[in-house]
Structure formats: C-alpha cells, structure tokens
Design a protein around this motif. Structure first.
Motif, short mmCIF file in Angstrom:
data_model
loop_
_atom_site.label_atom_id
_atom_site.label_comp_id
_atom_site.label_asym_id
_atom_site.label_seq_id
_atom_site.Cartn_x
_atom_site.Cartn_y
_atom_site.Cartn_z
N ARG A 52 -30.95 16.71 49.66
CA ARG A 52 -31.43 15.34 49.71
C ARG A 52 -32.95 15.34 49.71
O ARG A 52 -33.58 16.26 50.23
CB ARG A 52 -30.94 14.66 50.98
CG ARG A 52 -29.78 13.69 50.83
CD ARG A 52 -30.20 12.36 50.26
NE ARG A 52 -31.32 11.78 50.94
CZ ARG A 52 -31.23 10.99 52.00
NH1 ARG A 52 -30.03 10.71 52.51
NH2 ARG A 52 -32.31 10.47 52.55
N GLY A 78 -28.15 16.42 53.17
CA GLY A 78 -27.43 15.22 53.58
C GLY A 78 -25.94 15.46 53.64
O GLY A 78 -25.41 16.40 53.05
N GLU A 127 -24.77 8.64 56.97
CA GLU A 127 -25.51 9.66 56.21
C GLU A 127 -26.27 10.52 57.20
O GLU A 127 -27.25 10.08 57.80
CB GLU A 127 -26.47 9.01 55.22
CG GLU A 127 -27.39 9.98 54.50
CD GLU A 127 -26.72 10.75 53.36
OE1 GLU A 127 -27.43 11.49 52.65
OE2 GLU A 127 -25.49 10.61 53.18
N ALA A 168 -30.68 8.31 47.20
CA ALA A 168 -30.73 9.44 46.27
C ALA A 168 -31.88 9.25 45.30
O ALA A 168 -31.71 9.29 44.08
CB ALA A 168 -29.41 9.60 45.53
#
Length: 307
Positions: free
Chosen positions: A113, A130, A138, A158
């Motif tokens: 991530r 993540g 998350e 993202a």
C-alpha cells in the motif's frame, strides 16, 4: 514366503507423516479459533464502556483469524483494554519489534500500500502493507527505525500507479479533511487523537543492557545481602524468620538487570473500568456472617465464673 510390495514401507511412512501433518493443522486451527474467541470477547468488553460507530458488534461476529492476530499481537506487547478503544478508532501505534512487520506482511490478504507515514524509511525495502477485514476495515502497517507501526483506517485507498481514483479514494480524501480539521485520525469505529505525531507506544526500548565491573558488582552484592538480611518483614517474629531464611542466590546483582518476562506489567485489564457485577454466593455469605457473629459475641462464661 510372503513377498511385500516394494512401496509398502514408503506408503506406511508417508501415511504416518500425513497423519502428523493433519494433527498439526488441526492443532493450529484450534489455537487460531481460541485467539479469535479471546479477541472477540475483549472487543465486546471494551464496547460496553467506549463510544463507537454502529455495527462494531456485528463486525466482531465476522472477525477473521488474520484480524484477530493483529489485536492479539498488540496485547502481547502490552496493549490494555482502554487502549483498544484508540486502536479501533484509528490510533497510530508504535511497537519496538521489527519481527511484527514481517509476520503481518506474510498474513493472508496482505498487499503493498502507498501511504505518507514514516517517510524516513526505505519504502522500496520495507513497503507499507495493507489488509482488509470486517473489524479492521483497512489495516495499514509498516516499519520504523526500531520496530513496527500499525494503524486502522475507516476507508481503504489505492492511490498511485495507473489506476483511476475510485469511490473509496474519494472517501479517503474526505477522511483526510476530517483529520485536518479535527486533528484526529479517522478509524473504522471512531476518531482517535493518537496520531503519528502523538502515537501510542507499546513495548518501547527504554534501556540499554550493560555490564558491571567486578569491584562494583562485589560491592553491590554485599549491599544487597545486607538489605535482604535486615529486611525480612514477612514473618510473625524475628525468631521464626531466622528458622526460614530466604533462598541463597549466587548473583544478586545480576537480578537487577533482568526484565519482566513476556507480559509483565499491569496486564490486559490494567487501568480499565472492569468490575464484578455478580452477587456473592449465599452460602459463603452465610458462613462469613456466622463467623463474624461469633467473633463479636465473644466468650460467654458459665454461671459461677471461670474455673
């Protein structure tokens, strides 16, 4: 003469190894379920006192083993029930244990991530990781100079690469606006003032082990023995204490450098608003009341006085 098949021994050994592997897998599954039940109960307890967004208890019912491991590992590093509120509400947590980074990185569902946390770390070598879940929403974690950091986010994002911004990315931007206005992280189940600038610190490295020179160690040992010999206040009398001396330990000075093992400290429920609401046993209360009545009544002498 009976002739055995040449693969008979191999099949027997193979089946034995398969059986052992199955037993290990079953034991691991039982342990994972125990960890999940423990974390579920812990979250349910803290949900009674803290204020959370709606849906937490429903999400706890769908808690995955990977999510449970995150909370269980933090608890092993000193997390207490009141602190769990900040974790679930997005508090930024620092743990001086680099091994947690690799352990959580290898968990099922983990993925690289992008984030703006801890920019002093080489992200090519230690990318931020993540993981999505019903309770953590998350989970985002990465490396620090001395250990691992972790933070739960309300909305996954993202950004970067060739992907177009999604609805979650826009919601993540809204959470960032809330952070800028309130100064609080936006977690899955609330807001937390435990930000990267003011983090929650678990298991900090606050001491550096060092050795004593022989003269200092001998002098310290003599002083500790004098204190131990003159400080026995556990017995009713000094005569009884002399009959039961403390254990003779060879290295008293060495004990000063020993850290608390494993979860030493106040424990999971330290400084928490947890109390017993169950009434005491009626039988035990009757026995204690009877003893109290006898003690208060004293000794009744028979007619004519003592003999």
């Amino acid at each position: 003469m009976e002739r055995k098949h040449p693969l008979a021994g191999w099949r027997s050994g193979h089946s034995g190894r398969t059986g052992a592997a199955a037993e290990e897998a079953a034991a691991a599954a039982r342990q994972a379920e125990q960890v999940r039940d423990r974390v579920r109960l812990t979250i349910e307890i803290t949900a009674r006192a803290g204020a959370y967004r709606k849906g937490l208890l429903a999400a706890v019912g769908r808690l995955s083993p990977e999510e449970a491991v995150i909370v269980a590992d933090l608890e092993q590093h000193g997390l207490q029930v009141p602190q769990l509120h900040d974790v679930l509400c997005g508090g930024h947590v620092l743990v001086d244990d680099p091994a947690l980074y690799e352990k959580w990185r290898a968990a099922k569902g983990s993925h690289p991530r992008l984030s703006s946390h801890h920019r002093d770390i080489d992200k090519a070598r230690y990318p931020d990781i993540g993981m999505r879940g019903h309770v953590v929403r998350e989970k985002l974690h990465g490396r620090t100079a001395t250990g691992t950091w972790v933070q739960l986010e309300k909305t996954p994002a993202a950004f970067g690469g060739s992907k177009m911004p999604s609805v979650d990315d826009l919601r993540h931007l809204m959470d960032y606006v809330v952070y800028r206005f309130t100064g609080s992280n936006v977690g899955p189940w609330g807001l937390s003032r435990m930000t990267e600038r003011r983090p929650m610190y678990l298991s900090p490295i606050v001491a550096v082990p060092t050795s004593l020179t022989p003269p200092v160690a001998r002098s310290l040992t003599r002083a500790l023995r004098r204190i131990e010999e003159s400080d026995d206040v556990t017995a009713v009398s000094q005569q009884l204490a002399a009959r039961f001396p403390p254990p003779d330990r060879e290295d008293l000075a060495g004990e000063l450098g020993q850290a608390l093992s494993d979860r030493g400290g106040r424990g999971l429920f330290g400084n928490s608003e947890v109390w017993i609401t169950q009434t005491p046993s009626r039988t035990a209360a009757a026995v204690l009341r009877g003893r109290s009545d006898q003690a208060s009544a004293g000794t009744v002498w028979p007619t004519g006085g003592p003999r």
